[in-house]
Scaffold this active site. Structure first.
Site, mmCIF file in Angstrom:
data_model
loop_
_atom_site.group_PDB
_atom_site.id
_atom_site.type_symbol
_atom_site.label_atom_id
_atom_site.label_comp_id
_atom_site.label_asym_id
_atom_site.label_seq_id
_atom_site.Cartn_x
_atom_site.Cartn_y
_atom_site.Cartn_z
ATOM 1 N N LYS A 1 6.311 -1.579 11.622
ATOM 2 C CA LYS A 1 7.436 -2.196 12.342
ATOM 3 C C LYS A 1 8.136 -1.315 13.379
ATOM 4 C CE LYS A 1 10.922 -0.771 9.031
ATOM 5 N NZ LYS A 1 12.168 -1.033 8.357
ATOM 6 N N LEU B 1 -3.652 -4.577 2.635
ATOM 7 C CA LEU B 1 -4.091 -5.891 3.127
ATOM 8 C C LEU B 1 -5.384 -5.774 3.937
ATOM 9 C CD1 LEU B 1 -0.881 -7.836 4.257
ATOM 10 C CD2 LEU B 1 -2.015 -7.825 2.046
ATOM 11 N N LYS C 1 3.707 -9.783 16.191
ATOM 12 C CA LYS C 1 4.511 -10.849 15.567
ATOM 13 C C LYS C 1 4.190 -12.198 16.214
ATOM 14 C CE LYS C 1 6.523 -8.503 12.491
ATOM 15 N NZ LYS C 1 6.193 -8.733 11.091
ATOM 16 N N ASN D 1 4.909 2.783 3.678
ATOM 17 C CA ASN D 1 6.289 3.002 4.137
ATOM 18 C C ASN D 1 7.305 2.677 3.040
ATOM 19 O OD1 ASN D 1 8.002 3.892 6.214
ATOM 20 N ND2 ASN D 1 8.574 1.775 6.698
ATOM 21 N N TYR E 1 4.139 -4.001 18.936
ATOM 22 C CA TYR E 1 4.707 -4.518 17.680
ATOM 23 C C TYR E 1 5.100 -5.988 17.843
ATOM 24 C CZ TYR E 1 8.262 -5.765 14.294
ATOM 25 O OH TYR E 1 8.994 -6.456 13.355
ATOM 26 N N PRO F 1 14.635 2.858 27.148
ATOM 27 C CA PRO F 1 13.732 1.930 27.840
ATOM 28 C C PRO F 1 13.382 0.732 26.962
ATOM 29 C CG PRO F 1 12.935 4.192 28.046
ATOM 30 C CD PRO F 1 14.096 4.225 27.094
ATOM 31 N N ASN G 1 0.829 -1.213 0.000
ATOM 32 C CA ASN G 1 0.000 0.000 0.000
ATOM 33 C C ASN G 1 0.862 1.261 0.000
ATOM 34 O OD1 ASN G 1 0.956 0.167 2.591
ATOM 35 N ND2 ASN G 1 -1.044 0.101 3.603
ATOM 36 N N LEU G 2 2.181 1.085 -0.033
ATOM 37 C CA LEU G 2 3.147 2.194 -0.108
ATOM 38 C C LEU G 2 3.093 3.105 1.118
ATOM 39 C CD1 LEU G 2 2.850 3.113 -3.921
ATOM 40 C CD2 LEU G 2 4.506 1.583 -2.829
ATOM 41 N N SER H 1 10.317 -11.924 14.044
ATOM 42 C CA SER H 1 11.419 -11.108 14.550
ATOM 43 C C SER H 1 11.987 -11.735 15.817
ATOM 44 C CB SER H 1 10.864 -9.724 14.876
ATOM 45 O OG SER H 1 11.758 -8.990 15.657
ATOM 46 N N PHE I 1 16.990 -11.355 12.901
ATOM 47 C CA PHE I 1 17.706 -10.598 13.928
ATOM 48 C C PHE I 1 17.820 -9.143 13.406
ATOM 49 C CE2 PHE I 1 18.413 -13.382 17.529
ATOM 50 C CZ PHE I 1 17.701 -14.467 17.044
HETATM 51 P P1 NAD Z 1 9.324 -1.859 5.529
HETATM 52 O O1 NAD Z 1 8.447 -0.906 6.261
HETATM 53 O O2 NAD Z 1 10.428 -1.299 4.713
HETATM 54 O O3 NAD Z 1 8.426 -2.794 4.573
HETATM 55 C C1 NAD Z 1 7.109 -3.156 4.910
HETATM 56 C C2 NAD Z 1 6.225 -2.841 3.703
HETATM 57 O O4 NAD Z 1 4.877 -3.216 4.014
HETATM 58 C C3 NAD Z 1 6.212 -1.358 3.351
HETATM 59 O O5 NAD Z 1 6.547 -1.205 1.973
HETATM 60 C C4 NAD Z 1 4.774 -0.906 3.629
HETATM 61 O O6 NAD Z 1 4.348 0.083 2.725
HETATM 62 C C5 NAD Z 1 4.004 -2.218 3.493
HETATM 63 N N1 NAD Z 1 2.764 -2.312 4.272
HETATM 64 C C6 NAD Z 1 2.582 -2.093 5.592
HETATM 65 N N2 NAD Z 1 1.303 -2.298 5.937
HETATM 66 C C7 NAD Z 1 0.650 -2.685 4.805
HETATM 67 C C8 NAD Z 1 -0.694 -3.041 4.510
HETATM 68 N N3 NAD Z 1 -1.646 -3.026 5.442
HETATM 69 N N4 NAD Z 1 -0.992 -3.388 3.246
HETATM 70 C C9 NAD Z 1 -0.050 -3.398 2.269
HETATM 71 N N5 NAD Z 1 1.230 -3.053 2.498
HETATM 72 C C10 NAD Z 1 1.572 -2.697 3.739
HETATM 73 O O7 NAD Z 1 9.866 -2.912 6.588
HETATM 74 P P2 NAD Z 1 11.017 -4.007 6.450
HETATM 75 O O8 NAD Z 1 12.151 -3.575 7.283
HETATM 76 O O9 NAD Z 1 11.220 -4.345 5.035
HETATM 77 O O10 NAD Z 1 10.321 -5.217 7.208
HETATM 78 C C11 NAD Z 1 9.589 -6.205 6.519
HETATM 79 C C12 NAD Z 1 8.976 -7.153 7.533
HETATM 80 O O11 NAD Z 1 10.015 -7.710 8.332
HETATM 81 C C13 NAD Z 1 8.010 -6.486 8.501
HETATM 82 O O12 NAD Z 1 6.944 -7.377 8.745
HETATM 83 C C14 NAD Z 1 8.838 -6.299 9.751
HETATM 84 O O13 NAD Z 1 8.053 -6.298 10.910
HETATM 85 C C15 NAD Z 1 9.727 -7.531 9.696
HETATM 86 N N6 NAD Z 1 10.986 -7.356 10.434
HETATM 87 C C16 NAD Z 1 11.780 -6.276 10.163
HETATM 88 C C17 NAD Z 1 12.960 -6.104 10.870
HETATM 89 C C18 NAD Z 1 13.831 -4.898 10.636
HETATM 90 O O14 NAD Z 1 14.627 -4.560 11.505
HETATM 91 N N7 NAD Z 1 13.750 -4.233 9.481
HETATM 92 C C19 NAD Z 1 13.336 -7.036 11.840
HETATM 93 C C20 NAD Z 1 12.507 -8.134 12.086
HETATM 94 C C21 NAD Z 1 11.322 -8.281 11.365
HETATM 95 C C1 WQD Z 2 20.541 -1.851 18.309
HETATM 96 C C2 WQD Z 2 21.457 -1.445 19.460
HETATM 97 C C3 WQD Z 2 20.448 0.086 21.003
HETATM 98 C C4 WQD Z 2 20.107 3.419 18.188
HETATM 99 C C5 WQD Z 2 14.885 -3.253 16.802
HETATM 100 C C6 WQD Z 2 13.522 -3.763 17.145
HETATM 101 C C7 WQD Z 2 13.396 -5.202 16.756
HETATM 102 C C8 WQD Z 2 13.768 -5.424 15.286
HETATM 103 C C9 WQD Z 2 15.065 -4.763 14.930
HETATM 104 C C10 WQD Z 2 11.797 -5.472 13.946
HETATM 105 C C11 WQD Z 2 20.760 -1.400 20.813
HETATM 106 C C12 WQD Z 2 21.602 0.739 20.299
HETATM 107 C C13 WQD Z 2 20.366 2.202 18.762
HETATM 108 C C14 WQD Z 2 20.828 4.566 18.637
HETATM 109 C C15 WQD Z 2 22.032 3.162 20.165
HETATM 110 N N1 WQD Z 2 12.807 -4.854 14.395
HETATM 111 N N2 WQD Z 2 21.313 2.074 19.722
HETATM 112 N N3 WQD Z 2 21.774 4.378 19.606
HETATM 113 O O1 WQD Z 2 16.572 -2.496 19.359
HETATM 114 O O2 WQD Z 2 17.961 -4.485 18.623
HETATM 115 O O3 WQD Z 2 15.859 -4.014 17.496
HETATM 116 O O4 WQD Z 2 15.081 -3.406 15.378
HETATM 117 O O5 WQD Z 2 11.390 -6.566 14.255
HETATM 118 O O6 WQD Z 2 12.083 -5.578 17.009
HETATM 119 O O7 WQD Z 2 13.324 -3.630 18.543
HETATM 120 O O8 WQD Z 2 17.750 -2.503 17.102
HETATM 121 O O9 WQD Z 2 19.033 -0.877 15.806
HETATM 122 O O10 WQD Z 2 17.277 -0.040 17.428
HETATM 123 O O11 WQD Z 2 19.379 -1.042 18.325
HETATM 124 O O12 WQD Z 2 22.898 3.054 21.046
HETATM 125 O O13 WQD Z 2 20.614 5.704 18.175
HETATM 126 O O14 WQD Z 2 21.904 -0.096 19.217
HETATM 127 O O15 WQD Z 2 20.400 0.477 22.350
HETATM 128 O O16 WQD Z 2 21.689 -1.823 21.776
HETATM 129 P P1 WQD Z 2 17.050 -3.371 18.287
HETATM 130 P P2 WQD Z 2 18.324 -1.047 17.098
#
Ligand code: NAD
Ligand code: WQD
Length: 337
Positions: A84, A59, A152, A35, A148, A292, A32-33, A124, A177
């Site tokens: 996310k 979705l 998941k 993000n 969030y 936090p 849906n663009l 995640s 990770f």
């Molecule tokens: P992202 O935001 O870049 O990509 C997610 C995409 O989903 C976006 O393009 C957004 O426009 C689209 N979207 C969101 N809600 C929607 C909806 N209702 N309908 C259609 N499209 C929708 O995020 P990402 O970093 O690419 O993450 C992808 C997936 O991986 C997410 O589910 C996220 O929770 C999971 N994940 C990400 C990380 C991370 O650190 N990036 C870590 C663990 C898990």
């Molecule tokens: C990494 C480390 C911070 C920013 C998050 C989500 C997790 C997953 C991945 C989606 C930590 C430190 C960070 C800053 C800092 N996403 N930090 N200064 O918290 O491990 O995970 O993203 O599923 O759900 O919680 O990743 O990159 O935010 O932090 O010192 O400006 O860097 O304290 O130790 P995190 P992060």
């Protein structure tokens, strides 16, 4: 037979689409663009030389999703679409529960109605909460600390219940990770809205001069240098895990969970040093209070992904930093307006 990639114009989705197309697979994207940007499709074409079928749809709109299944021969789904941002999920829990959970329920109903029963889901490491020890294995206890993470975990449980009700389903739950890096072309990468929350995107902006310094959130954690330790993984390695999961889904049914990490833990200061070494740039930082909800250390035991999927991360931290920096250098304003 096509693979439907939800969230396919997002950070991880776009990298996965590139790997799928380069592997000769047929892809349909729905996003849906909210993000991500449409120009990602042009970038994907520049890298792969291929056009990809795209639907701008939400979705939350069941009819629109059902129509995509009716118009295409979709065999399997990779489900990235979701919101996310951890902090935002605490401020707007209803938005997160509705978007992520209702979106997944609509998607799985459309799948079931149209006879598509294979799904790879983006979970995640956040589902492990504050783990009692590291490295983390897939059978560690699950818990969450924010809406969030709760979405998941709930989606993992919904998918498991679907398999229980219909054993023909194949569900692969990938617990990522910390994905960083970018495609080495520098054409696609991470483009966070506003001030980045995550470490690497922030470091990249400090090194490029956009921000003065990095705030290091706490140096009194129980780690080798007191700063938080995480398992950073190159987004292309992560993308490749999805291809392996699809191959597995083609031959087995049931639900399986996999940690997708490198198995290496790096502290915040390790990453600062690695970025400086990889790029020759300086990353000014100051130690500030803990953020936090943060935990000491979180890194994977990725053995199961290797043994069952035949997947293993290839890229080291130096390459992750180089590719992040290359993306930033070529796209100082991300994808722009
Ligand atoms: P992202 O935001 O870049 O990509 C997610 C995409 O989903 C976006 O393009 C957004 O426009 C689209 N979207 C969101 N809600 C929607 C909806 N209702 N309908 C259609 N499209 C929708 O995020 P990402 O970093 O690419 O993450 C992808 C997936 O991986 C997410 O589910 C996220 O929770 C999971 N994940 C990400 C990380 C991370 O650190 N990036 C870590 C663990 C898990
Ligand atoms: C990494 C480390 C911070 C920013 C998050 C989500 C997790 C997953 C991945 C989606 C930590 C430190 C960070 C800053 C800092 N996403 N930090 N200064 O918290 O491990 O995970 O993203 O599923 O759900 O919680 O990743 O990159 O935010 O932090 O010192 O400006 O860097 O304290 O130790 P995190 P992060």
């Amino acid at each position: 037979m096509a693979i439907l990639v939800t969230g396919g114009t997002g950070f991880i989705g776009s990298h996965t689409v590139v790997q799928l197309l380069n592997d000769g697979r047929e892809v349909v994207i729905v996003d849906n663009l909210c993000n991500s940007k449409l120009c990602v499709l042009d970038r994907i074409k520049s890298i792969t030389g291929k056009d990809v079928k795209f639907y701008k749809a939400d979705l939350l709109d069941f009819e629109a999703i059902d129509k995509i299944f009716k118009e295409n021969d979709i065999d399997s789904v990779i489900h990235f679409a979701g919101l996310k941002a951890v902090g935002e999920s605490v401020q707007k829990p209803m938005l997160y529960y509705h978007n992520n959970i209702t979106g997944t329920l609509n998607l799985t109903k459309a799948m079931a109605d149209n006879g598509c029963k294979k799904i790879v889901f983006s979970s995640s490491a956040t589902v492990y909460g504050n783990p009692k020890s590291v490295p983390i294995k897939e059978d560690f206890p699950l818990s969450t600390t924010n809406p969030y993470g709760e979405t998941k975990l709930m989606i993992e449980r919904i998918l498991s219940d679907i398999v229980k009700s219909d054993p023909e389903w194949s569900v692969s739950i990938l617990r990522y990770f910390n994905p960083i890096g970018a495609h080495e072309s520098g054409l696609i990468g991470e483009d966070p809205k506003g001030i980045p929350n995550n470490l690497l995107p922030y470091i990249v902006k400090v090194a490029s001069g956009k921000y003065d310094h990095l705030s290091v959130f706490g140096n009194d954690y129980n780690t080798h240098d007191g700063t938080g330790v995480r398992d950073y993984i190159h987004v292309v390695d992560l993308a490749n895990a999805h291809l392996k999961a699809l191959d597995r889904a083609a031959i087995v049914t049931g639900v399986e969970h996999f940690n997708i990490g490198t198995g290496n833990g790096y502290s915040v200061l390790d990453i600062v040093k690695a970025y400086e070494k990889a790029t020759g740039l300086t990353v000014k930082y100051e130690i500030v209070a803990r953020r936090p909800g943060d935990i000491d250390a979180c890194y994977a035991d990725p053995t199961k992904a290797y043994e069952v999927l035949g997947w293993k991360a290839q890229y080291d931290i130096n390459k992750m930093c180089q590719d992040s920096a290359n993306w930033q250098k070529k796209n100082p304003d991300g994808y722009g307006e």
